[in-house]
Design a protein around this motif. Structure first.
Motif, PDB file in Angstrom:
ATOM      1  N   LYS A 163       0.828  -1.207   0.000  1.00 13.45           N
ATOM      2  CA  LYS A 163       0.000   0.000   0.000  1.00 13.45           C
ATOM      3  C   LYS A 163       0.865   1.261   0.000  1.00 13.45           C
ATOM      4  CE  LYS A 163      -2.795  -1.497   3.444  1.00 13.45           C
ATOM      5  NZ  LYS A 163      -3.917  -1.523   4.408  1.00 13.45           N
ATOM      6  N   GLU A 164       1.939   1.247   0.785  1.00 10.14           N
ATOM      7  CA  GLU A 164       2.823   2.413   0.885  1.00 10.14           C
ATOM      8  C   GLU A 164       3.576   2.669  -0.410  1.00 10.14           C
ATOM      9  OE1 GLU A 164       5.391   1.737   4.234  1.00 10.14           O
ATOM     10  OE2 GLU A 164       3.690   1.605   5.609  1.00 10.14           O
ATOM     11  N   LYS A 165       3.911   1.617  -1.135  1.00 10.71           N
ATOM     12  CA  LYS A 165       4.721   1.751  -2.351  1.00 10.71           C
ATOM     13  C   LYS A 165       3.872   1.795  -3.617  1.00 10.71           C
ATOM     14  CE  LYS A 165       8.962   0.698  -0.491  1.00 10.71           C
ATOM     15  NZ  LYS A 165       9.720   1.898  -0.318  1.00 10.71           N
ATOM     16  N   LYS A 166       2.581   2.018  -3.477  1.00  7.62           N
ATOM     17  CA  LYS A 166       1.648   2.010  -4.602  1.00  7.62           C
ATOM     18  C   LYS A 166       1.953   3.142  -5.580  1.00  7.62           C
ATOM     19  CE  LYS A 166      -2.140   1.320  -6.919  1.00  7.62           C
ATOM     20  NZ  LYS A 166      -1.650   1.133  -8.242  1.00  7.62           N
ATOM     21  N   SER A 167       1.992   2.784  -6.872  1.00 13.05           N
ATOM     22  CA  SER A 167       2.091   3.803  -7.921  1.00 13.05           C
ATOM     23  C   SER A 167       1.063   3.470  -8.987  1.00 13.05           C
ATOM     24  CB  SER A 167       3.498   3.864  -8.506  1.00 13.05           C
ATOM     25  OG  SER A 167       3.829   2.663  -9.140  1.00 13.05           O
ATOM     26  N   GLU A 168       0.453   4.499  -9.540  1.00 17.25           N
ATOM     27  CA  GLU A 168      -0.638   4.332 -10.504  1.00 17.25           C
ATOM     28  C   GLU A 168      -0.172   3.601 -11.756  1.00 17.25           C
ATOM     29  OE1 GLU A 168      -4.376   4.172 -10.940  1.00 17.25           O
ATOM     30  OE2 GLU A 168      -3.550   5.224  -9.220  1.00 17.25           O
TER      31      GLU A 168
END
Length: 158
Positions: free
Chosen positions: A26-31
């Protein structure tokens, strides 16, 4: 390959580590990111499905997480992700994944959790993370190996 080892004295420890990994995702999420693939390896009853349950629930699924042993895959729409939990134990041939439309499961923002991934070798995507769970008497030893840059970024947070 980067690796970390964990000693898990209880099911609670296993679920806590699954939650930590989900929180890192979740913290490292990128679109628009490419699918994240996690291979889960271990004997029957080692804790692969338990780990998957903890991971999926930590991403926001409030209901039960069923073992996909008979259906081969259970999918969860957990915006912004589509999580596909595969159990390939009953797979007779990796080509069966092609017949079931494996490519349809590999869109961006997809997370693949694959139990018994060796049974889908050559068709199943290569993993970002390989998780091996082994019995250690009543406890478990877990080794998490990172095989991609993304996998290493997640592993560093654990």
């Amino acid at each position: 390959m980067s690796e970390k080892q964990f000693f898990l004295a209880s099911e609670g420890d296993l679920l806590a580590l699954a939650t930590r990994l989900a929180n890192a995702v979740k913290e490292k999420k990128s679109e628009g990111e490419a699918p994240l693939t996690i291979h889960l390896i271990g004997e029957l009853g080692a804790g692969k499905t338990t780990f998957s349950r903890g991971f999926i629930q930590a991403l926001g699924h409030a209901g039960k997480v069923k073992s996909p042993t008979y259906t081969l895959v259970e999918s969860y729409d957990l915006t912004p992700w589509q999580v596909h939990h595969f159990d390939l134990y009953r797979l007779a041939d990796p080509e069966e994944l092609e017949f079931m439309g494996i490519r349809d499961y590999l869109d961006s923002n997809t997370i693949i959790l694959a139990e018994w991934p060796q049974r889908g070798k050559g068709v199943l995507p290569e993993p970002d993370l390989k998780i091996v769970i082994a019995y250690a008497d009543e406890a478990r030893d877990m080794t998490i190996g990172a095989l991609t840059t993304r996998g290493r970024e997640l592993l560093e947070t654990l």
